[in-house]
Motif scaffolding. Sequence first.
Motif, PDB file in Angstrom:
ATOM      1  N   ASP A  63       0.831  -1.209   0.000  1.00 21.66           N
ATOM      2  CA  ASP A  63       0.000   0.000   0.000  1.00 21.66           C
ATOM      3  C   ASP A  63       0.865   1.258   0.000  1.00 21.66           C
ATOM      4  O   ASP A  63       0.565   2.233  -0.700  1.00 21.66           O
ATOM      5  N   ALA A  67       1.091   4.082  -3.033  1.00 18.31           N
ATOM      6  CA  ALA A  67       0.805   5.487  -2.741  1.00 18.31           C
ATOM      7  C   ALA A  67       1.977   6.380  -3.115  1.00 18.31           C
ATOM      8  O   ALA A  67       1.785   7.524  -3.552  1.00 18.31           O
ATOM      9  N   SER A  68       3.199   5.864  -2.961  1.00 20.51           N
ATOM     10  CA  SER A  68       4.381   6.679  -3.271  1.00 20.51           C
ATOM     11  C   SER A  68       4.513   6.962  -4.757  1.00 20.51           C
ATOM     12  O   SER A  68       5.087   7.982  -5.146  1.00 20.51           O
ATOM     13  N   GLY A  70       1.798   7.151  -7.041  1.00 20.51           N
ATOM     14  CA  GLY A  70       0.744   8.124  -7.328  1.00 20.51           C
ATOM     15  C   GLY A  70       0.678   8.503  -8.797  1.00 20.51           C
ATOM     16  O   GLY A  70       1.316   7.907  -9.648  1.00 20.51           O
ATOM     17  N   GLN A 105      -4.337  -1.736  -5.773  1.00 18.74           N
ATOM     18  CA  GLN A 105      -3.944  -0.458  -5.200  1.00 18.74           C
ATOM     19  C   GLN A 105      -3.596   0.573  -6.275  1.00 18.74           C
ATOM     20  O   GLN A 105      -3.786   1.778  -6.083  1.00 18.74           O
TER      21      GLN A 105
END
Length: 273
Positions: A63, A67-68, A70, A105
């Motif tokens: 996760d 997210a990193s 993006g 994700q």
Amino acid sequence: MAADLSYAGKRVVVSGCFSGMGEATARSLLELGAEVHGLDYKDTNLNLASFTKVDLRDPASIDAAAASIGGKIDALFNCAGLPQTFPAIEVMKVNYMGTRRMTEQLLPYMGEGSAIVSISSNGGLGWSQRIPLLIQVLQIDGFEAAVKWTEEHSSDVAEGYALSKELIILWTMMMGVPFIKRGIRINCTQPGPTQTPMMKDFETATPAGVLTGAMQPINRRSTPQEQANALIFLNSDLATYINGVSLPIDGGFMGGLATGQIDITAMMAAAAG
């Protein structure tokens, strides 16, 4: 047509970029003009737009890595994997659960015209014989619940490798329907024996007769680049009508098997002996 294979201006993610098929894929994508963001448990020497260390056995790590990265993602290449020399639970986590969670994700960053490709294996060729079991696993909601199922079904899981690759094949076919309604294609490949650093693990765990049989009829191992070429094609604009497909990249092995020109019983005997 050359423009359709170009990745110029495209932002892509490659998991498993440290070595083997993933490294060959990432390297070729750089040459084709892509902005490449790499994921792996080990560091890479490639000059990528970004690199994030990730452990596909750990949902929190997955996760955080997703997210990193993006931003908009045009293509995802799921190339990370473990051989059957690792504990079965780890093989299942990396090859299926972690790959699936990473895809889910990153999905919110993907839109119309984007594409996903994952590496399965001809080691998952038995998927059609275990569809009820595979669907049972595919319907489990969440990483932790899938881990619990794996721990409770050791006889079905066995070494973990075949089952994990079968799951990737059927998951790809199933997701081809809902994903394409969002304009996102998903496919996977089934490589035959390929000369990557992981091959030494397959040689340790697999009878030589099975590996030799799996090289038929071309009678040699694939190179990582030959596998990368297929992955890059499937996620390119040349393949916009290819969706929900598991494509053998095996020098004709599956075709020989289907037409009776390759004797699977001999390979099974070699595996048993």
